[in-house]
Design a protein around this motif. Structure first.
Motif, PDB file in Angstrom:
ATOM      1  N   VAL A 312      46.522  37.534  35.740  1.00 39.83           N
ATOM      2  CA  VAL A 312      45.308  38.306  35.926  1.00 39.83           C
ATOM      3  C   VAL A 312      44.291  37.572  36.782  1.00 39.83           C
ATOM      4  N   GLY A 313      44.349  36.258  36.752  1.00 43.60           N
ATOM      5  CA  GLY A 313      43.375  35.484  37.507  1.00 43.60           C
ATOM      6  C   GLY A 313      43.134  34.181  36.796  1.00 43.60           C
ATOM      7  N   ARG A 314      42.017  33.588  37.119  1.00 44.25           N
ATOM      8  CA  ARG A 314      41.743  32.275  36.574  1.00 44.25           C
ATOM      9  C   ARG A 314      40.561  32.327  35.618  1.00 44.25           C
ATOM     10  N   MET A 315      40.621  31.470  34.615  1.00 39.46           N
ATOM     11  CA  MET A 315      39.517  31.381  33.662  1.00 39.46           C
ATOM     12  C   MET A 315      38.205  31.092  34.399  1.00 39.46           C
ATOM     13  N   ASP A 316      38.310  30.297  35.474  1.00 43.66           N
ATOM     14  CA  ASP A 316      37.135  29.962  36.277  1.00 43.66           C
ATOM     15  C   ASP A 316      36.423  31.175  36.825  1.00 43.66           C
ATOM     16  N   ASP A 317      37.181  32.259  37.017  1.00 39.78           N
ATOM     17  CA  ASP A 317      36.613  33.425  37.663  1.00 39.78           C
ATOM     18  C   ASP A 317      36.140  34.489  36.684  1.00 39.78           C
ATOM     19  N   VAL A 318      36.167  34.158  35.418  1.00 34.57           N
ATOM     20  CA  VAL A 318      35.582  35.045  34.426  1.00 34.57           C
ATOM     21  C   VAL A 318      34.064  35.032  34.610  1.00 34.57           C
ATOM     22  N   PHE A 319      33.454  36.219  34.661  1.00 37.14           N
ATOM     23  CA  PHE A 319      31.993  36.284  34.777  1.00 37.14           C
ATOM     24  C   PHE A 319      31.372  35.996  33.399  1.00 37.14           C
ATOM     25  N   ARG A 320      30.356  35.149  33.423  1.00 36.27           N
ATOM     26  CA  ARG A 320      29.668  34.779  32.189  1.00 36.27           C
ATOM     27  C   ARG A 320      28.228  35.260  32.287  1.00 36.27           C
ATOM     28  N   LEU A 321      27.924  36.323  31.565  1.00 32.36           N
ATOM     29  CA  LEU A 321      26.595  36.917  31.639  1.00 32.36           C
ATOM     30  C   LEU A 321      25.973  36.938  30.259  1.00 32.36           C
ATOM     31  N   THR A 322      24.697  37.241  30.228  1.00 33.28           N
ATOM     32  CA  THR A 322      24.034  37.348  28.935  1.00 33.28           C
ATOM     33  C   THR A 322      23.736  38.818  28.644  1.00 33.28           C
ATOM     34  N   GLY A 326      23.854  38.521  22.980  1.00 34.04           N
ATOM     35  CA  GLY A 326      24.440  37.188  23.168  1.00 34.04           C
ATOM     36  C   GLY A 326      25.271  37.118  24.444  1.00 34.04           C
ATOM     37  N   PRO A 327      25.939  35.981  24.671  1.00 32.75           N
ATOM     38  CA  PRO A 327      26.730  35.820  25.897  1.00 32.75           C
ATOM     39  C   PRO A 327      27.926  36.765  25.925  1.00 32.75           C
ATOM     40  N   ILE A 328      28.251  37.281  27.102  1.00 35.71           N
ATOM     41  CA  ILE A 328      29.437  38.125  27.234  1.00 35.71           C
ATOM     42  C   ILE A 328      30.266  37.692  28.442  1.00 35.71           C
ATOM     43  N   LEU A 329      31.551  37.966  28.357  1.00 36.79           N
ATOM     44  CA  LEU A 329      32.493  37.603  29.417  1.00 36.79           C
ATOM     45  C   LEU A 329      33.114  38.863  30.000  1.00 36.79           C
ATOM     46  N   PHE A 330      33.342  38.832  31.310  1.00 39.67           N
ATOM     47  CA  PHE A 330      34.110  39.895  31.976  1.00 39.67           C
ATOM     48  C   PHE A 330      35.296  39.243  32.670  1.00 39.67           C
ATOM     49  N   THR A 331      36.510  39.661  32.329  1.00 44.41           N
ATOM     50  CA  THR A 331      37.686  39.055  32.963  1.00 44.41           C
ATOM     51  C   THR A 331      37.892  39.665  34.357  1.00 44.41           C
ATOM     52  N   PRO A 332      38.548  38.904  35.271  1.00 44.29           N
ATOM     53  CA  PRO A 332      38.674  39.361  36.665  1.00 44.29           C
ATOM     54  C   PRO A 332      39.384  40.701  36.803  1.00 44.29           C
ATOM     55  N   ASP A 333      40.370  40.974  35.946  1.00 45.92           N
ATOM     56  CA  ASP A 333      41.122  42.231  36.106  1.00 45.92           C
ATOM     57  C   ASP A 333      40.246  43.448  35.835  1.00 45.92           C
ATOM     58  N   VAL A 334      39.361  43.336  34.842  1.00 39.92           N
ATOM     59  CA  VAL A 334      38.474  44.454  34.501  1.00 39.92           C
ATOM     60  C   VAL A 334      37.492  44.715  35.644  1.00 39.92           C
ATOM     61  N   LEU A 335      36.963  43.635  36.205  1.00 37.93           N
ATOM     62  CA  LEU A 335      36.017  43.764  37.315  1.00 37.93           C
ATOM     63  C   LEU A 335      36.711  44.350  38.548  1.00 37.93           C
ATOM     64  N   LEU A 407      42.077  32.743  48.447  1.00 40.03           N
ATOM     65  CA  LEU A 407      41.359  34.009  48.386  1.00 40.03           C
ATOM     66  C   LEU A 407      41.143  34.382  46.925  1.00 40.03           C
ATOM     67  N   ARG A 408      39.903  34.612  46.567  1.00 39.17           N
ATOM     68  CA  ARG A 408      39.601  35.137  45.237  1.00 39.17           C
ATOM     69  C   ARG A 408      38.659  36.306  45.440  1.00 39.17           C
ATOM     70  N   ARG A 409      39.151  37.501  45.185  1.00 44.78           N
ATOM     71  CA  ARG A 409      38.276  38.670  45.375  1.00 44.78           C
ATOM     72  C   ARG A 409      37.213  38.716  44.297  1.00 44.78           C
ATOM     73  N   VAL A 410      37.597  38.327  43.090  1.00 44.29           N
ATOM     74  CA  VAL A 410      36.615  38.230  42.015  1.00 44.29           C
ATOM     75  C   VAL A 410      36.406  36.745  41.759  1.00 44.29           C
ATOM     76  N   GLU A 411      35.193  36.310  41.894  1.00 43.76           N
ATOM     77  CA  GLU A 411      34.952  34.871  41.832  1.00 43.76           C
ATOM     78  C   GLU A 411      33.637  34.588  41.118  1.00 43.76           C
ATOM     79  N   CYS A 412      33.665  33.579  40.259  1.00 43.78           N
ATOM     80  CA  CYS A 412      32.435  33.132  39.611  1.00 43.78           C
ATOM     81  C   CYS A 412      32.033  31.821  40.236  1.00 43.78           C
TER      82      CYS A 412
END
Ligand SMILES: [Zn+2]
Length: 418
Positions: A312-322, A326-335, A407-412
């Motif tokens: 699906v991608g890399r843990m590094d590219d998970v979006f970390r938002l608030t 509380g804190p929430i994560l979005f994985t690259p595949d969902v984005l 190439l990372r289309r979704v990148e944090c």
């Protein structure tokens, strides 16, 4: 054993193991793992003793392996010596040193012996193209130069291997690649896609995407151009982890790596890998940065090796938002899916988290305005649905082919302490 004998043994072993039943395979794997823990692992200073069982060992990661490089290889080669060897072409005595691409400070080093290099080659051929190898094959490998693994095959009678340096850019070797007329091509998906866009004259029998996450958006473009199903080789600095079989199943390389899985949410896992056939740089319970979705069904090909539905991608590219909760994560595949499902005309984009509360969506100016607006709205709706505190900016700009980085289309791009 000389190199080709080593490769042939590895080829035969890989084929032999692939015909076992799952219970037989697990018995074979448990024996091989035990031998590694007793005989090979204690030779690395970090370990010194064989553990009673694998799970008694600590979990390791890239920072630890790079920080104490000399304690994880059995020759005591230091990171400074390895970098110096790499600068001289990758040789350190009888050892080969390689490094992953990436920003400096984040590059991974590896060191392998001659025997391991040939074993790796035998395994990759047995998995990637067992049917082609006896008829003679011409393999074009298009990866960054500093991977250090590929010199080994050049001399063989059955295999001609040509290496094209990704970082030099395709314009510098297009003619040579077309003249080589490869039967097998191994390249990052962005380069395969570039071959299609620039109409390269190539007629391979197998095409493998490697070195970057294969984004579903690239697959049809590449398959239409080559008129072949696109296969995958999932490998990293740390080794070879999965290869697509002739039935399209992406099988984990459980014949050389023992996998443990940590849940990462949303049905995804991150692997801990123990490379039980490596004897130079010891890697045990090493936490990979990748997010995988495991298959529930076994593959039709009958191999006992488990399959992955998707990398699906890399843990590094998970979006970390608030959010207010509380804190929430979005994985690259969902984005990624939010963008692509917004409009069928979208076949390229970049979605980047640029700050704790800022996200940028980049779409090329050639895309219709209503499609861009739909993508913008879809990502905004996804963020709002989970009450993310974030400003989403739409940027219309060309998306150039970058050969110097993955190439990372979704990148944090948040620099977080991890
Ligand atoms: Zn299969």
């Amino acid at each position: 054993m000389n190199g080709l004998a080593e490769a042939a043994c590895s080829f035969a072993l890989t084929r032999w193991v692939s015909r076992k039943s799952r219970p037989d395979f697990e018995r074979w794997q448990a024996t091989a793992l035990r031998r590694f823990l007793d005989r090979d692992l204690p030779r690395a200073p970090f370990y010194r003793h064989a553990p009673a069982q694998l799970t008694d060992l600590p979990v390791t990661d890239k920072a630890l392996l790079m920080g104490r490089f000399e304690d994880f290889n059995v020759h005591g080669l230091t990171a400074a010596e390895a970098w110096a060897a790499l600068a001289r072409g990758g040789r350190a005595g009888a050892l080969t040193v390689g490094a992953s691409t990436g920003t400096s400070g984040n590059r991974g080093l590896f060191v392998i012996s001659e025997a391991e290099k040939y074993r790796w080659l035998g395994a990759i051929l047995a998995k990637a193209a067992p049917d082609l190898v006896w008829r003679g094959m011409r393999v074009a490998v298009i990866l960054p130069q500093n991977t250090g693994l590929y010199d080994s095959a050049r001399k063989s009678r059955l295999i001609k291997l040509a290496f094209f340096d990704l970082t030099l850019g395709p314009e510098s070797w297009r003619g040579a690649l077309e003249a080589f007329d490869p039967t097998v091509i191994i390249a990052p998906p962005k380069m395969l896609r570039h071959f299609a866009a620039a109409n390269f004259r190539l007629r391979p029998r197998r095409v493998f995407s490697a070195a970057e996450t294969l984004d579903p958006v690239d697959r049809p473009v590449i398959e239409d151009f080559f008129r072949l199903p696109l296969d995958q080789i999932y490998m990293a600095t740390e080794g070879l982890f999965a290869v697509t079989c002739r039935h399209g199943g992406l099988h984990l390389a459980e014949d050389s790596v023992f996998f443990e899985f940590e849940p990462a949410g949303e049905g995804l896992v991150t692997p801990l890998v123990t490379a039980f056939r490596r004897q130079t740089q010891i890697m045990a319970r090493y936490r990979m940065n990748d997010l995988l979705r495991l298959s529930k069904e076994p593959c039709r090909c009958g191999s006992p090796l488990r399959c992955v539905d998707e990398i699906v991608g890399r843990m590094d590219d998970v979006f970390r938002l608030t959010s207010p909760d509380g804190p929430i994560l979005f994985t690259p595949d969902v984005l990624r899916n939010a963008v692509l499902k917004a409009d069928r005309r979208i076949d390229d984009f970049r979605l980047v988290q640029t700050g704790p509360e800022t996200v940028e969506l980049r779409l090329p100016p050639t895309l219709a305005d209503d499609a861009a607006a739909a993508a913008h709205q879809a990502v905004r709706a996804l963020l709002e649905m989970r009450k993310a505190v974030a400003t989403l900016t739409l940027i219309r700009a060309p998306l150039p082919l970058e050969t110097s980085r993955k190439l990372r289309r979704v990148e944090c791009r948040l620099e977080l302490a991890r």
